[in-house]
Design an enzyme around this catalytic site. Structure first.
Site, mmCIF file in Angstrom:
data_model
loop_
_atom_site.group_PDB
_atom_site.id
_atom_site.type_symbol
_atom_site.label_atom_id
_atom_site.label_comp_id
_atom_site.label_asym_id
_atom_site.label_seq_id
_atom_site.Cartn_x
_atom_site.Cartn_y
_atom_site.Cartn_z
ATOM 1 N N LYS A 1 0.850 -1.205 0.000
ATOM 2 C CA LYS A 1 0.000 0.000 0.000
ATOM 3 C C LYS A 1 0.881 1.250 0.000
ATOM 4 C CE LYS A 1 -3.838 -2.331 2.285
ATOM 5 N NZ LYS A 1 -4.616 -2.632 3.484
ATOM 6 N N GLN B 1 -5.916 -1.361 9.683
ATOM 7 C CA GLN B 1 -5.598 -2.645 9.058
ATOM 8 C C GLN B 1 -6.232 -3.775 9.884
ATOM 9 O OE1 GLN B 1 -3.869 -2.976 6.093
ATOM 10 N NE2 GLN B 1 -4.284 -5.172 6.173
ATOM 11 N N ASP C 1 -11.214 2.963 3.182
ATOM 12 C CA ASP C 1 -11.589 1.555 3.037
ATOM 13 C C ASP C 1 -13.042 1.432 2.582
ATOM 14 O OD1 ASP C 1 -9.855 -0.613 3.452
ATOM 15 O OD2 ASP C 1 -9.778 -0.269 5.617
HETATM 16 N N1 GUN Z 1 -7.267 -6.775 5.905
HETATM 17 C C1 GUN Z 1 -7.528 -7.576 4.847
HETATM 18 N N2 GUN Z 1 -8.155 -6.876 3.875
HETATM 19 C C2 GUN Z 1 -8.300 -5.607 4.334
HETATM 20 C C3 GUN Z 1 -8.871 -4.426 3.782
HETATM 21 O O1 GUN Z 1 -9.395 -4.377 2.658
HETATM 22 N N3 GUN Z 1 -8.813 -3.319 4.578
HETATM 23 C C4 GUN Z 1 -8.277 -3.339 5.819
HETATM 24 N N4 GUN Z 1 -8.282 -2.207 6.534
HETATM 25 N N5 GUN Z 1 -7.722 -4.413 6.356
HETATM 26 C C5 GUN Z 1 -7.757 -5.547 5.616
#
Ligand code: GUN
Length: 291
Positions: free
Chosen positions: A54, A98, A121
């Site tokens: 990311k 996360q 998100d």
């Molecule tokens: N953990 C696994 N997939 C995601 C996601 O799309 N967003 C977040 N914040 N955590 C995750």
């Protein structure tokens, strides 16, 4: 036996990135630096790997990335106060928590903690309710995996409207929002899950099968007919003996269908580029009077 089209994310990501770089430059010229903060509780190795990716994508587009790492011993009260600070910090445009979070925080409704305008998100109810009401505006903060799947289908000119689309898995992050998004785009959606009867008949009837169940190799060749005119989108990411595997048994299914995403290199990068796209959208909306 057919040779399927393998739907690689890379050319799609490159094309979206080009557009995001231009939009980011426009913001930078006005003195606005799109800034993302990722909150990580503890140090889960899979989460750290996703976060690294990311950060890379955010910086490649021209954005600023902050990792806000907190100990997994943190109390609910301290965690809430950290999120409040980020919500109120004017230099932060987008925040994600996360997942998964630590045991101590599991009883919190983490989806509701981030200010909706910074919720890149797309998990906050104020954002998901727009999907429920059928909005298809371009600047919605949509959940990243569903958004990335739509971008992938559009890039490869795979029609959505009037298609029979089977979504397998009803999670809050993928299956549920994806089923609503596809239905808003005029697809006929079937949302299957662990209690669905005769899944292997539904997979044979669908124009597009999208699997998000997290069971490595679960959809084997018996789920598909020979020369089936279907597209298969594999959202699953599981680690088996240090190898990444999707929900679909790629080697045995690929010769039966028209198009299929690989794992890795399919939906995963689409999710990440969609997160950065949401960061740019959030920053543009927050600064609309300056642009
Ligand atoms: N953990 C696994 N997939 C995601 C996601 O799309 N967003 C977040 N914040 N955590 C995750």
């Amino acid at each position: 036996m057919t040779t399927p089209q393998v739907l690689m994310a890379q050319p799609v990501v490159e094309s979206i990135k080009k557009n995001l770089i231009l939009r980011c430059q426009k913001l930078l010229q006005k003195g606005i630096k799109p800034t993302m903060s990722v909150v990580l509780v503890g140090n889960n190795p899979a989460s750290l790997a996703y976060i690294k990716y990311k950060k890379k994508m955010c910086e490649e587009v021209g954005g600023v990335f902050h990792l806000h790492q907190l100990p997994d011993t943190i109390s609910q009260e301290d965690f809430l106060s950290e999120i409040k600070k980020l919500n109120e910090d004017p230099i932060i445009n987008g925040i994600i928590i996360q997942l998964p979070v630590s045991e101590k925080l599991k009883s919190l409704n983490v989806y509701e903690l981030i200010k909706p305008s910074k919720d890149i998100d797309g998990f906050h109810p104020d954002n998901t309710k727009k999907l429920y009401f059928g909005s298809i505006e371009a600047n919605l903060l949509l959940p990243c995996t569903p958004k990335g799947i739509i971008s992938l289908l559009n890039f490869y000119q795979i029609p959505i409207q009037q298609q029979n689309i089977l979504v397998i898995g009803r999670s809050l992050i993928v299956g549920k929002p994806l089923s609503m998004l596809l239905s808003n785009l005029n697809a006929t959606v079937t949302l299957a899950h662990s209690h669905t009867k005769n899944l292997n008949e539904l997979t044979k009837q669908a124009d597009i099968v999208i699997s998000a169940i997290g069971k490595p190799g679960y959809l084997g060749s018996t789920y598909f007919s020979d020369n089936q005119a279907s597209t298969v989108i594999d959202v699953g990411i599981s680690y088996v003996e240090n190898k990444i595997m999707g929900d679909v048994d790629f080697e045995n299914v690929k010769s039966k269908v028209t198009a299929i995403t690989p794992v890795p290199g399919g939906v995963g990068p689409m999710t990440v580029v969609s997160l950065v796209e949401n960061l740019i959208i959030a920053t543009e909306i927050q600064n609309k009077e300056k642009l």
